[in-house]
Write an enzyme that holds these catalytic residues in place. Structure first.
Site, PDB file in Angstrom:
ATOM      1  N   LEU A  14      -0.663  59.325 104.559  1.00  0.00           N
ATOM      2  CA  LEU A  14       0.626  58.756 103.929  1.00  0.00           C
ATOM      3  C   LEU A  14       0.608  59.497 102.661  1.00  0.00           C
ATOM      4  CD1 LEU A  14       1.737  55.190 104.852  1.00  0.00           C
ATOM      5  CD2 LEU A  14       3.015  57.232 105.024  1.00  0.00           C
ATOM      6  N   HIS A  15       0.603  60.961 102.874  1.00  0.00           N
ATOM      7  CA  HIS A  15      -0.039  61.106 100.809  1.00  0.00           C
ATOM      8  C   HIS A  15       1.796  61.422 100.053  1.00  0.00           C
ATOM      9  CE1 HIS A  15      -4.014  60.994 100.743  1.00  0.00           C
ATOM     10  NE2 HIS A  15      -4.139  61.366 102.321  1.00  0.00           N
ATOM     11  N   ALA A  16       1.319  62.160  99.095  1.00  0.00           N
ATOM     12  CA  ALA A  16       2.824  62.992  98.571  1.00  0.00           C
ATOM     13  C   ALA A  16       3.604  63.255  99.527  1.00  0.00           C
ATOM     14  CB  ALA A  16       2.973  63.968  97.522  1.00  0.00           C
TER      15      ALA A  16
END
Length: 87
Positions: A14-16
């Protein structure tokens, strides 16, 4: 309150971009949406909180919804996460 466990399938976790997609979807929910990762409770309507949690691929999280449309909101958020959040 309703809740369901789901495993993160996006290769980058769950990055950018996935965090942005999730926060936007949670922002449209009328209920309060919380992501539980271990002992941490993360407000799903905040992209910064989601990114700060550094949730990786393969991590099992719990999505909790509380409010007037909690059942529908839980279903839509879980489906979004299971779809891979735009892998």
């Amino acid at each position: 309150m309703v809740s369901q466990k789901v495993t993160i399938k996006n290769p980058s976790g769950l990055h950018a971009r996935p965090a942005s997609i999730l926060a936007q979807a949670a922002g449209k929910c009328k209920s309060n949406v919380i992501i539980v990762n271990g002992s941490k409770q993360i407000q799903a309507k905040s992209i910064l909180n989601i990114m700060a949690a550094a949730i990786k691929c393969g991590t099992e999280i719990e999505v909790q919804c509380t409010g007037e449309t909690e059942a529908e909101d839980l279903k839509s958020i879980v489906e979004l996460i299971e779809s891979g959040l735009g892998e």
